[in-house]
Design a protein around this motif. Sequence first.
Motif, PDB file in Angstrom:
ATOM      1  N   PRO A  38       0.819  -1.157   0.117  1.00 38.37           N
ATOM      2  CA  PRO A  38      -0.112   0.007   0.019  1.00 38.37           C
ATOM      3  C   PRO A  38       0.755   1.361  -0.081  1.00 38.37           C
ATOM      4  CG  PRO A  38      -0.930  -1.596   1.538  1.00 38.37           C
ATOM      5  CD  PRO A  38       0.416  -2.080   1.307  1.00 38.37           C
ATOM      6  N   VAL A  39       1.848   1.147   0.710  1.00 40.01           N
ATOM      7  CA  VAL A  39       2.852   2.223   1.000  1.00 40.01           C
ATOM      8  C   VAL A  39       3.399   2.653  -0.606  1.00 40.01           C
ATOM      9  CG1 VAL A  39       4.987   3.464   2.029  1.00 40.01           C
ATOM     10  CG2 VAL A  39       3.551   1.928   3.276  1.00 40.01           C
ATOM     11  N   LEU A  40       3.847   1.597  -1.355  1.00 39.85           N
ATOM     12  CA  LEU A  40       4.590   1.781  -2.679  1.00 39.85           C
ATOM     13  C   LEU A  40       3.150   1.988  -3.707  1.00 39.85           C
ATOM     14  CD1 LEU A  40       6.775  -1.382  -2.803  1.00 39.85           C
ATOM     15  CD2 LEU A  40       7.443   1.139  -2.621  1.00 39.85           C
ATOM     16  N   CYS A  41       1.977   1.781  -3.481  1.00 40.31           N
ATOM     17  CA  CYS A  41       1.161   2.303  -4.308  1.00 40.31           C
ATOM     18  C   CYS A  41       0.597   3.784  -4.218  1.00 40.31           C
ATOM     19  CB  CYS A  41      -0.286   1.241  -4.142  1.00 40.31           C
ATOM     20  SG  CYS A  41      -0.095  -0.409  -4.798  1.00 40.31           S
ATOM     21  N   ASP A  42       0.897   4.218  -3.001  1.00 39.10           N
ATOM     22  CA  ASP A  42       0.626   5.698  -2.826  1.00 39.10           C
ATOM     23  C   ASP A  42       1.446   6.524  -3.405  1.00 39.10           C
ATOM     24  OD1 ASP A  42      -1.926   5.100  -1.293  1.00 39.10           O
ATOM     25  OD2 ASP A  42      -0.716   5.279   0.833  1.00 39.10           O
ATOM     26  N   MET A  43       3.023   5.680  -3.330  1.00 40.13           N
ATOM     27  CA  MET A  43       4.124   6.560  -4.028  1.00 40.13           C
ATOM     28  C   MET A  43       3.717   6.619  -5.703  1.00 40.13           C
ATOM     29  SD  MET A  43       7.108   4.988  -1.613  1.00 40.13           S
ATOM     30  CE  MET A  43       8.472   6.161  -2.047  1.00 40.13           C
ATOM     31  N   ILE A  44       3.234   5.611  -6.010  1.00 37.72           N
ATOM     32  CA  ILE A  44       2.939   5.465  -7.412  1.00 37.72           C
ATOM     33  C   ILE A  44       1.908   6.522  -7.724  1.00 37.72           C
ATOM     34  CG2 ILE A  44       1.996   4.172  -9.286  1.00 37.72           C
ATOM     35  CD1 ILE A  44       3.242   1.699  -7.796  1.00 37.72           C
ATOM     36  N   LYS A  45       0.894   6.507  -6.866  1.00 32.09           N
ATOM     37  CA  LYS A  45      -0.338   7.395  -7.108  1.00 32.09           C
ATOM     38  C   LYS A  45       0.216   9.056  -7.188  1.00 32.09           C
ATOM     39  CE  LYS A  45      -3.439   4.635  -4.674  1.00 32.09           C
ATOM     40  NZ  LYS A  45      -4.517   4.450  -3.614  1.00 32.09           N
ATOM     41  N   THR A  46       1.352   9.124  -6.114  1.00 27.90           N
ATOM     42  CA  THR A  46       1.270  10.673  -5.934  1.00 27.90           C
ATOM     43  C   THR A  46       2.509  11.484  -7.040  1.00 27.90           C
ATOM     44  OG1 THR A  46       2.885  10.139  -4.248  1.00 27.90           O
ATOM     45  CG2 THR A  46       0.469  10.897  -3.619  1.00 27.90           C
ATOM     46  N   SER A  47       3.227  10.392  -7.562  1.00 27.58           N
ATOM     47  CA  SER A  47       4.467  10.899  -8.258  1.00 27.58           C
ATOM     48  C   SER A  47       4.169  11.470  -9.867  1.00 27.58           C
ATOM     49  CB  SER A  47       5.330   9.783  -8.543  1.00 27.58           C
ATOM     50  OG  SER A  47       6.419  10.024  -9.309  1.00 27.58           O
ATOM     51  N   VAL A  48       4.657  12.376 -10.344  1.00 28.23           N
ATOM     52  CA  VAL A  48       4.316  12.753 -11.661  1.00 28.23           C
ATOM     53  C   VAL A  48       5.797  12.406 -12.357  1.00 28.23           C
ATOM     54  CG1 VAL A  48       2.965  14.792 -10.973  1.00 28.23           C
ATOM     55  CG2 VAL A  48       5.619  15.161 -10.868  1.00 28.23           C
ATOM     56  N   SER A  49       6.463  11.648 -11.758  1.00 27.38           N
ATOM     57  CA  SER A  49       7.825  11.399 -12.727  1.00 27.38           C
ATOM     58  C   SER A  49       7.668   9.870 -13.275  1.00 27.38           C
ATOM     59  CB  SER A  49       9.205  11.353 -11.834  1.00 27.38           C
ATOM     60  OG  SER A  49       9.995  10.648 -12.370  1.00 27.38           O
ATOM     61  N   ASP A  50       7.688   9.485 -14.631  1.00 30.04           N
ATOM     62  CA  ASP A  50       7.419   8.502 -15.292  1.00 30.04           C
ATOM     63  C   ASP A  50       8.577   7.362 -14.730  1.00 30.04           C
ATOM     64  OD1 ASP A  50       5.068   8.906 -16.478  1.00 30.04           O
ATOM     65  OD2 ASP A  50       6.244   9.557 -18.350  1.00 30.04           O
ATOM     66  N   SER A  51       9.877   7.863 -14.529  1.00 26.28           N
ATOM     67  CA  SER A  51      10.827   7.266 -14.079  1.00 26.28           C
ATOM     68  C   SER A  51      10.695   6.540 -12.790  1.00 26.28           C
ATOM     69  CB  SER A  51      12.282   8.082 -14.154  1.00 26.28           C
ATOM     70  OG  SER A  51      13.331   7.144 -13.625  1.00 26.28           O
ATOM     71  N   PHE A  52      10.443   7.610 -11.877  1.00 25.14           N
ATOM     72  CA  PHE A  52      10.068   7.122 -10.482  1.00 25.14           C
ATOM     73  C   PHE A  52       8.864   6.205 -10.420  1.00 25.14           C
ATOM     74  CE2 PHE A  52       7.921   7.543  -6.292  1.00 25.14           C
ATOM     75  CZ  PHE A  52       8.974   7.829  -5.672  1.00 25.14           C
ATOM     76  N   LYS A  53       7.719   6.171 -10.993  1.00 22.72           N
ATOM     77  CA  LYS A  53       6.619   5.327 -11.173  1.00 22.72           C
ATOM     78  C   LYS A  53       7.260   4.033 -11.715  1.00 22.72           C
ATOM     79  CE  LYS A  53       2.763   8.257 -11.991  1.00 22.72           C
ATOM     80  NZ  LYS A  53       1.823   8.849 -12.946  1.00 22.72           N
ATOM     81  N   SER A  54       8.097   3.909 -12.726  1.00 25.97           N
ATOM     82  CA  SER A  54       8.488   2.593 -12.969  1.00 25.97           C
ATOM     83  C   SER A  54       9.299   2.108 -12.046  1.00 25.97           C
ATOM     84  CB  SER A  54       9.402   2.999 -14.445  1.00 25.97           C
ATOM     85  OG  SER A  54       8.402   3.388 -15.691  1.00 25.97           O
ATOM     86  N   SER A  55      10.097   2.738 -11.413  1.00 29.55           N
ATOM     87  CA  SER A  55      11.073   2.063 -10.223  1.00 29.55           C
ATOM     88  C   SER A  55      10.221   1.449  -9.204  1.00 29.55           C
ATOM     89  CB  SER A  55      11.819   2.972  -9.830  1.00 29.55           C
ATOM     90  OG  SER A  55      12.896   3.408 -11.011  1.00 29.55           O
ATOM     91  N   ALA A  56       9.085   2.283  -8.816  1.00 29.00           N
ATOM     92  CA  ALA A  56       8.112   1.895  -7.839  1.00 29.00           C
ATOM     93  C   ALA A  56       7.265   0.645  -8.095  1.00 29.00           C
ATOM     94  CB  ALA A  56       7.218   2.957  -7.241  1.00 29.00           C
ATOM     95  N   ILE A  57       7.120   0.549  -9.498  1.00 30.24           N
ATOM     96  CA  ILE A  57       6.169  -0.560 -10.114  1.00 30.24           C
ATOM     97  C   ILE A  57       7.110  -1.811 -10.129  1.00 30.24           C
ATOM     98  CG2 ILE A  57       5.226  -1.568 -12.260  1.00 30.24           C
ATOM     99  CD1 ILE A  57       4.098   1.413 -12.814  1.00 30.24           C
ATOM    100  N   LEU A  58       8.442  -1.644 -10.465  1.00 31.08           N
ATOM    101  CA  LEU A  58       9.197  -2.781 -10.526  1.00 31.08           C
ATOM    102  C   LEU A  58       9.558  -3.564  -8.972  1.00 31.08           C
ATOM    103  CD1 LEU A  58      11.955  -1.584 -13.061  1.00 31.08           C
ATOM    104  CD2 LEU A  58      10.378  -3.342 -13.445  1.00 31.08           C
TER     105      LEU A  58
END
Length: 231
Positions: A109-129
Amino acid sequence: TAAETLSQLKTQDAASMLLEMTHDSNGQISRYARQKVVEAANCHLDSLLQTEAAAGSDKQRADAIILLGERKTPDITEQLLKYAQSDNDIIYKAAFKAIGSSASADQIPVLCDMIKTSVSDSFKSSAILAVNQILRNAPDQKTASAMILSEIKAAEGNLKADLISTLKTSGDTDAMNYCLSLLSDAEGDSFLQPVPQAALKSLSTWSNSGPAEFFLDQAKTSEHKSAYAKA
């Protein structure tokens, strides 16, 4: 031989020397020393790695952060989550890689929140991985997948598509049925929207054959035959 011997000792000097070998210019020596750092039962390595992770060059810090994750250093997840919020892409990518290696499904859930709030595609991709890796390694994959599904169902649009991407290699029946329902409901141009495309891409990476029958049927009858045939 030196790295092997040092990895069996439990002194601070042995930990320092072994860690120094991970920076050797000879790639073979460096890789073997890293392997031994991960395996060694020397608690001094954890404190030395935490010191390196906190200061120094970006590369040295990133290497230390990744090793902390691979060693599954006790109580390191909170610190890794702080590194994951760094503005430095080298540091946050290393942190997410380490989180994927060491964190439990409780952090999803913490990582999903980070994906939701980020505007950086690179950041999101890293969190998704990181979520992909946690899900793949989770002892109870059904519970872990259920956490992600709950987050997905509450999201909309591109955010839903981002979260669906975390289901790669899941193999969970409920996750599969949910993604298949998204594809079944996607007709005409709606099939090309981010959400069904994310569902198709995630299901096509699964190691089991669960989605294969649906893909084969769609490859024969759908107006998007080529996409389903590729999947």
